[in-house]
Design a protein around this motif. Structure first.
Motif, PDB file in Angstrom:
ATOM      1  N   ARG A  26       2.340   6.448  -2.257  1.00 38.47           N
ATOM      2  CA  ARG A  26       3.450   7.306  -2.660  1.00 38.47           C
ATOM      3  C   ARG A  26       3.280   7.743  -4.109  1.00 38.47           C
ATOM      4  NH1 ARG A  26       8.985   4.653  -1.620  1.00 38.47           N
ATOM      5  NH2 ARG A  26       9.084   4.601  -3.871  1.00 38.47           N
ATOM      6  N   PHE A  27       2.797   6.782  -4.953  1.00 39.65           N
ATOM      7  CA  PHE A  27       2.574   7.122  -6.361  1.00 39.65           C
ATOM      8  C   PHE A  27       1.466   8.156  -6.485  1.00 39.65           C
ATOM      9  CE2 PHE A  27       0.198   6.362 -10.307  1.00 39.65           C
ATOM     10  CZ  PHE A  27       1.178   6.744 -11.201  1.00 39.65           C
ATOM     11  N   LEU A  28       0.382   7.981  -5.690  1.00 39.77           N
ATOM     12  CA  LEU A  28      -0.744   8.899  -5.799  1.00 39.77           C
ATOM     13  C   LEU A  28      -0.368  10.306  -5.362  1.00 39.77           C
ATOM     14  CD1 LEU A  28      -3.712   6.666  -4.613  1.00 39.77           C
ATOM     15  CD2 LEU A  28      -3.112   7.362  -6.928  1.00 39.77           C
ATOM     16  N   TRP A  79       0.279  13.957 -10.098  1.00 39.86           N
ATOM     17  CA  TRP A  79      -0.331  15.271 -10.063  1.00 39.86           C
ATOM     18  C   TRP A  79      -0.396  15.858 -11.474  1.00 39.86           C
ATOM     19  CZ3 TRP A  79       1.530  20.287 -11.058  1.00 39.86           C
ATOM     20  CH2 TRP A  79       0.684  21.310 -10.597  1.00 39.86           C
ATOM     21  N   SER A  80       0.726  15.777 -12.180  1.00 41.30           N
ATOM     22  CA  SER A  80       0.768  16.312 -13.537  1.00 41.30           C
ATOM     23  C   SER A  80      -0.182  15.542 -14.447  1.00 41.30           C
ATOM     24  CB  SER A  80       2.208  16.244 -14.059  1.00 41.30           C
ATOM     25  OG  SER A  80       2.244  15.863 -15.392  1.00 41.30           O
ATOM     26  N   MET A 117       0.826  -1.203   0.000  1.00 39.38           N
ATOM     27  CA  MET A 117       0.000   0.000   0.000  1.00 39.38           C
ATOM     28  C   MET A 117       0.864   1.259   0.000  1.00 39.38           C
ATOM     29  SD  MET A 117      -2.936  -0.809  -0.488  1.00 39.38           S
ATOM     30  CE  MET A 117      -3.857   0.732  -0.382  1.00 39.38           C
ATOM     31  N   GLY A 118       2.015   1.168   0.639  1.00 41.42           N
ATOM     32  CA  GLY A 118       2.903   2.328   0.726  1.00 41.42           C
ATOM     33  C   GLY A 118       3.292   2.834  -0.645  1.00 41.42           C
ATOM     34  N   ALA A 119       3.598   1.906  -1.525  1.00 38.92           N
ATOM     35  CA  ALA A 119       4.036   2.295  -2.866  1.00 38.92           C
ATOM     36  C   ALA A 119       2.904   2.990  -3.607  1.00 38.92           C
ATOM     37  CB  ALA A 119       4.514   1.062  -3.639  1.00 38.92           C
ATOM     38  N   VAL A 120       1.673   2.474  -3.428  1.00 41.42           N
ATOM     39  CA  VAL A 120       0.532   3.059  -4.131  1.00 41.42           C
ATOM     40  C   VAL A 120       0.281   4.487  -3.666  1.00 41.42           C
ATOM     41  CG1 VAL A 120      -1.955   2.897  -4.491  1.00 41.42           C
ATOM     42  CG2 VAL A 120      -0.545   0.841  -4.583  1.00 41.42           C
TER      43      VAL A 120
END
Lengths: 303, 324
Positions: free
Chosen positions: A6-8, A14-15, A1-4
């Motif tokens: 972090r990606f979000l 954002w871009s 979940m951490g990776a997800v």
């Protein structure tokens, strides 16, 4: 979940959310990929199941035309195959060849680029000269040539069996120089940096330095290049198949479907050509637009 | 100057030799021309005669030298598929391809340049946005699909233009031209648009970005300050400065146009070199493939050489900058 999460929260995501074209392209690409990958489960019919084909169903127009039936939303072809199902199975072949050919070009290009950049001197000069010469010729010509040679070398039965791999290799070979150039450029820059010198001093092998220290520095540009190349590779495959020298007719790709449909343009059955064409353009355009967005998003100068 | 030209030519020779080696390797190691040409039934004497006639009993380096020598004389042997001299086949087909390539280039320039100038001068107008979207579509549509769609609309639905062939041609010596008959011109329209569309969008985008660049420059601002009319500035100063890169790209793209005519010729069954090449690829007709490969490479190398020399003529820095 951490990776997800972090990606979000990343700049990249954002871009992505702020660029409507990127979001739209991603949705279109996602729909096409899901439709292609899960074609055997999602497609209304199996176009390869000869038992289910009925010549009585041949040349059914799309459902929105007066003589169309709801059973075949966008009509059937000359053998009574459902065009929508054929497109889903065809997109599968197109994607498979496009992705594999890009992976092939990427690996070949990265290896050559690292070797040229790290070795320098004569090795570099020869490898880059080859890349330069190949870049002056259009990709499709190189791919055609490789395919023609394979056809001449291999016996007919063998060639028909492995035709799809031949196409992958032919397109991959036609696309490697751009990857090699990018990697070589940064390998040249990184080679003389202090951390590389330090790594060399403590006795790490050149191959390891290249793969674990230099390669990560070019991952961004490589990702952009690979995305844009995927679009090109899909078009190359479609073109080869359209010319009749691509994937075998038993595994029709979108290009093959367009070629088959071309024979029926004159009798008015336009849907056999037009819908596979629309699918191909949607696929290529969405991949290209995603590549363009990625290039801008990863370019720090444009932030 | 002579040293620069000489070094350029010296660089071109190994490229041509490398291509010749590939073409020769195709001949020497790929397939069995004897079996292909003799067919099922033959006597050993017939076989030996053919081996000697093709020079296949010589050592490989000798065969390569003979191959290069004969290629320089334009001899590439017999086509496996048609059993006719390859040079005849190519000479017969060349006019069709060259006329098509010429029309496509002229079309791309004649439409792409004004579109580029307009979008450069008025980047925010709705028409410019339309042109830019159109060019994005032009880049994304594969050539063969453009051809199919044009056939569908203009040949099948509207019935205005023919969908295949060159129409009536007139023989001028060995050159067959479609420029002298009405049906020849009509047959050229759809293939030229198909082949030229990509170049058109390329030229348009190039002229647009160059125009926008030049219009921001100091000398254009100064010319405006002096009160020179807009038209004189736009066309006399700005457009003229965009011409050098445009000429370069158009020159370099001429090679790609000839190569991409493979696709266009297949769609429109245009009897040119590209169609000949694709037929030879699908039937593994090595002599034709090798000859086409050498010919195209020669075209590419020559174009690159000419562009380099033109740069030399245009850009004085190349002449003075030998001392670094």
């Amino acid at each position: 979940m951490g990776a997800v999460s972090r990606f979000l929260e990343s700049d990249l995501f954002w871009s992505f959310r702020r660029t409507p074209t990127a979001v739209l392209s991603a949705i279109v690409a996602f729909v096409i990929v899901v439709g292609a990958v899960f074609a055997p489960w999602l497609a209304p019919y199996n176009p390869f199941d000869l038992a289910s084909l009925d010549l009585m169903d041949a040349f059914n127009p799309p459902a929105f035309m007066p003589e169309g039936t709801a059973a075949h939303l966008i009509g059937t072809d000359d053998q009574g195959r459902d065009v929508l199902s054929a497109i889903m199975y065809g997109a599968r072949v197109s994607l498979l060849v496009g992705v594999s050919a890009t992976a092939f070009a990427l690996i070949l290009g990265v290896l050559v680029g690292l070797l040229a950049g790290y070795a320098g001197g004569a090795v570099d000069a020869v490898l880059m000269r080859i890349a330069d010469v190949q870049l002056t010729f259009p990709n499709i010509l190189i791919a055609l040539l490789v395919d023609g040679v394979a056809r001449a070398v291999l016996p007919r039965e063998v060639h028909d069996e492995i035709a799809i791999y031949v196409v992958i290799v032919a397109i991959g070979i036609s696309d490697w120089p751009r990857f090699a150039r990018t990697v070589r450029g940064s390998a040249l820059v990184e080679r003389n940096k202090e951390y590389v010198l330090a790594a060399r001093v403590i006795g790490i092998s050149p191959a390891r330095i290249m793969l674990t220290h230099v390669l990560p520095n070019v991952l961004g540009p490589l990702l952009v290049l690979a995305t844009l190349n995927l679009g090109l590779a899909i078009v190359s495959e479609a073109t080869l198949s359209f010319l009749g020298v691509g994937v075998p007719p038993t595994q029709p790709s979108l290009g093959t479907l367009i070629r088959i449909g071309n024979d029926f343009l004159f009798s008015g059955e336009w849907w056999i050509t037009v819908f596979p064409g629309v699918a191909l353009v949607a696929m290529v355009l969405s991949v290209n637009l995603l590549g363009d967005w990625l290039r801008d998003a990863l370019n720090p100068r444009l932030r | 100057m002579p040293a620069f030209i000489l070094s350029r030519i010296l660089q071109a020779i190994p490229v041509m030799l490398a291509v010749a080696l590939i073409a020769f390797a195709l001949f020497a190691f790929v397939g069995d021309p004897i079996a292909t040409m003799l067919g099922q039934e033959f006597t050993p004497a017939q076989r030996d005669a053919l081996v000697a006639a093709l020079g296949l009993d010589q050592p490989v380096p000798v065969q390569f030298l003979r191959f290069v020598g004969r290629a320089l004389h334009g001899e590439f042997g017999l086509s496996y598929r048609l059993s006719r001299p390859v040079s005849d086949l190519i000479l017969e087909r060349a006019p069709a391809t060259l006329e098509l390539a010429l029309c496509a280039s002229v079309l791309a320039l004649a439409i792409g340049m004004p579109m580029g100038v307009y979008t450069g001068l008025y980047p925010r107008s709705p028409l410019s946005r339309f042109f830019l979207t159109f060019s994005l579509v032009g880049v994304s549509l594969p050539t063969f699909l453009i051809g199919s769609l044009l056939i569908l609309v203009f040949a099948v639905w509207l019935g205005w233009l023919p969908s295949f062939g060159r129409g009536d041609t007139v023989q001028l010596g060995w050159w067959s031209t479609g420029f002298l008959t009405a049906s020849g011109w009509k047959a050229l329209v759809l293939p030229s648009i198909t082949l030229g569309l990509f170049q058109l969008t390329l030229i348009m985008r190039l002229v647009r970005s160059e125009m926008m660049e030049v219009l921001r420059s100091d000398y254009v601002k100064f010319a405006r300050a002096r009160g020179i009319r807009d038209r004189a500035i736009n066309f006399g100063h700005a457009l003229r400065n965009t011409l050098v890169p445009v000429i370069t790209i158009v020159g370099l793209q001429l090679g790609s146009i000839i190569a991409f005519s493979i696709v266009t010729e297949t769609v429109f069954q245009w009897p040119g070199m590209g169609l000949l090449f694709i037929q030879s690829v699908s039937s593994a007709d090595i002599p034709v493939m090798a000859a086409y490969l050498l010919l195209i490479s020669a075209v590419f190398v020559t174009i690159n050489l000419v562009v380099d020399l033109l740069y030399y003529a245009v850009d004085p820095r190349l002449r003075a900058g030998r001392g670094h």
